[in-house]
Motif scaffolding. Structure first.
Motif, short mmCIF file in Angstrom:
data_model
loop_
_atom_site.label_atom_id
_atom_site.label_comp_id
_atom_site.label_asym_id
_atom_site.label_seq_id
_atom_site.Cartn_x
_atom_site.Cartn_y
_atom_site.Cartn_z
N LEU A 24 0.83 -1.19 0.14
CA LEU A 24 0.08 -0.02 0.13
C LEU A 24 0.76 1.42 -0.04
CD1 LEU A 24 -2.74 -1.13 2.28
CD2 LEU A 24 -3.07 -0.55 -0.03
N SER A 25 1.97 1.29 0.76
CA SER A 25 2.84 2.36 0.71
C SER A 25 3.26 2.76 -0.54
CB SER A 25 3.89 2.16 1.98
OG SER A 25 4.99 3.07 1.91
N ARG A 26 3.79 1.62 -1.08
CA ARG A 26 4.48 1.49 -2.51
C ARG A 26 3.43 2.26 -3.44
NH1 ARG A 26 8.71 -1.47 -4.51
NH2 ARG A 26 9.15 -0.89 -6.49
N MET A 27 2.27 1.83 -3.48
CA MET A 27 1.06 2.28 -4.21
C MET A 27 0.90 3.90 -4.23
SD MET A 27 -2.03 -0.57 -4.02
CE MET A 27 -1.46 -2.22 -4.50
N GLU A 28 1.08 4.31 -2.99
CA GLU A 28 0.86 5.61 -2.75
C GLU A 28 2.12 6.40 -3.28
OE1 GLU A 28 0.07 6.05 1.52
OE2 GLU A 28 -2.00 5.24 1.19
N ARG A 95 0.23 -6.11 -10.32
CA ARG A 95 1.34 -6.17 -10.47
C ARG A 95 2.38 -5.56 -9.68
NH1 ARG A 95 1.37 -3.49 -15.02
NH2 ARG A 95 0.95 -5.30 -16.34
N LEU A 96 1.97 -4.23 -8.94
CA LEU A 96 2.89 -3.63 -8.01
C LEU A 96 2.94 -4.62 -6.80
CD1 LEU A 96 4.92 -1.20 -7.42
CD2 LEU A 96 2.84 -0.15 -6.49
N SER A 97 1.72 -5.17 -6.43
CA SER A 97 1.50 -5.86 -5.27
C SER A 97 2.54 -7.03 -5.03
CB SER A 97 0.21 -6.31 -4.92
OG SER A 97 -0.66 -5.17 -4.68
N ILE A 98 2.44 -7.68 -6.22
CA ILE A 98 3.30 -8.87 -6.44
C ILE A 98 4.75 -8.61 -6.42
CG2 ILE A 98 3.94 -10.85 -8.25
CD1 ILE A 98 1.16 -11.12 -6.75
N ILE A 99 5.04 -7.50 -7.33
CA ILE A 99 6.62 -7.14 -6.89
C ILE A 99 7.05 -6.69 -5.62
CG2 ILE A 99 8.13 -5.07 -7.63
CD1 ILE A 99 6.60 -4.97 -10.35
N VAL A 100 6.14 -6.10 -4.89
CA VAL A 100 6.67 -5.71 -3.34
C VAL A 100 6.67 -7.07 -2.83
CG1 VAL A 100 5.75 -4.47 -1.43
CG2 VAL A 100 5.55 -3.52 -3.43
#
Length: 385
Positions: A24-28, A95-100
């Protein structure tokens, strides 16, 4: 030490909270649009991320017995979210969640991280398919709802329901509301592909930047077009989407709430279009006034009297008498002149005057037919109208 899947899954469960927070932090940070969403939508995104990580853990623990990914991950969010967040945005979040998660595996699992990466990549493909399925089902359901609402709006127009009801429903379908409006009607034909016809109508309307509402009414296709000019252009281009047979264009009106007037004329014209064998396609409802009047359309009868008979009768100079005599003598100027004891040029002048008053040329075969019907109705006006 080699750990079992169950043991690794247990360690992933303990780390799931940290993994969700990191995603979630990365998404923001990487997706500014996430921070611009309403608080409720952001909270559902958090739930989806958490459910996605939990679903992966369950899937990793028991790939054969895990529940459907679509239900596990997206069942926590309301269906309406698919209308707020695009498929592209959702895929980017997944995709971003998987990467994180992949980047944090070593911190969570240490030496076991490598054994999880392969299953994580397979899970990423599965959830990508699940995401597409969610949006496909939403699009199908939304399309079906829009089609029902569109048919309801058209039906409301034909029945003359309250203006505010029609306007609000049409607005929900993206009706712009600017420009003039008209209604077209044609037949579907036996075995006609109604869905294909509707799609063709909408495509042609978009190409000409017209608002469009359309629906099937029995064996008829009824189309409401907005954004036309005073002459109804470019509505005629949409006629190509109708099945073979007559297509009737109603008169141009000022707004959607007045479309009932155009619809009544178009449908009345369609019922009698076969009476004019050489009618153009499309044909304007007002050009079918004689056939409509003969079929009992009181509005058409009144229009012919008001727009043809009355102007001729009120013109003076025996214009009406001259037109009547001209039609009665086989459109012969000389015979008309002899009957009225006037010069042939006087007859010509009066016929030109008649054309100016009515827009109908007495020497034209179709116009002379319309004039005959109008004059007859005018003579009968005191009895029938």
């Amino acid at each position: 030490m080699t750990r079992s899947r169950a043991q690794i899954a247990q360690r992933l469960t303990r780390a799931s909270g940290a993994l969700s927070s990191a995603a979630l932090s990365r998404m923001e940070d990487d997706m500014p649009w996430v921070t611009q969403l309403p608080a409720e939508d952001r909270s559902f995104i958090g739930l989806i991320v958490q459910a996605g990580i939990k679903s992966f853990i369950d899937w990793y623990r028991n790939p054969e017995g895990a529940a459907a990914i679509r239900a596990e991950v997206f069942g926590v969010a309301p269906r309406e979210m698919a209308g707020e967040i695009t498929l592209e945005q959702t895929v980017a979040m997944v995709r971003l969640s998987i990467i994180v998660v992949d980047e944090n595996l070593e911190d969570a699992l240490g030496e076991d991280a490598e054994s999880v990466r392969g299953p994580l990549n397979r899970y990423a493909r599965e959830i990508a398919f699940a995401t597409a399925e969610v949006y496909a089902r939403y699009a199908e359901q939304r399309g079906a709802w829009d089609a029902r609402l569109e048919a309801l709006v058209v039906d409301s127009l034909l029945r003359g329901e309250a203006e505010e009801t029609i306007s609000s429903r049409a607005s929900a379908l993206g009706w712009d509301g600017s420009g003039k409006v008209l209604v077209m009607a044609g037949r579907l034909g036996e075995g006609g592909n109604s869905a294909g016809s509707l799609d063709d109508v909408r495509r042609l309307a978009r190409e000409h930047r017209l608002d469009c509402l359309c629906a099937v009414q029995g064996d008829r296709l009824v189309v409401v077009l907005g954004g036309v000019d005073r002459q109804g252009r470019p509505a005629a281009s949409v006629a190509a989407a109708f099945a073979d047979g007559p297509v009737v264009v109603g008169p141009v009106v000022g707004s959607l709430t007045d479309a009932r007037i155009s619809a009544d004329a178009a449908q009345s014209g369609l019922r009698v279009a076969a009476g004019w064998a050489d009618a153009p396609r499309p044909v304007h409802a007002d050009d079918l006034l004689p056939e409509r009047a003969l079929a009992g359309d009181r509005s058409a009868r009144a229009t012919l009297v008001e727009q043809v008979h009355d102007p001729l009768a009120g013109a003076g100079g025996s214009v009406l008498e001259t037109v009547d005599a001209y039609l009665a003598h086989g459109s012969s100027i000389e015979a008309t002149a002899r009957t009225l004891f006037v010069h042939a040029n006087t007859v010509r002048y009066r016929l030109r005057r008649a054309a100016e008053l009515t827009g109908l040329t007495p020497s034209d075969a179709r116009d002379s037919y319309t004039l005959r019907i109008a004059l007859t109705l005018g003579r009968l006006a005191g009895v029938e109208l």
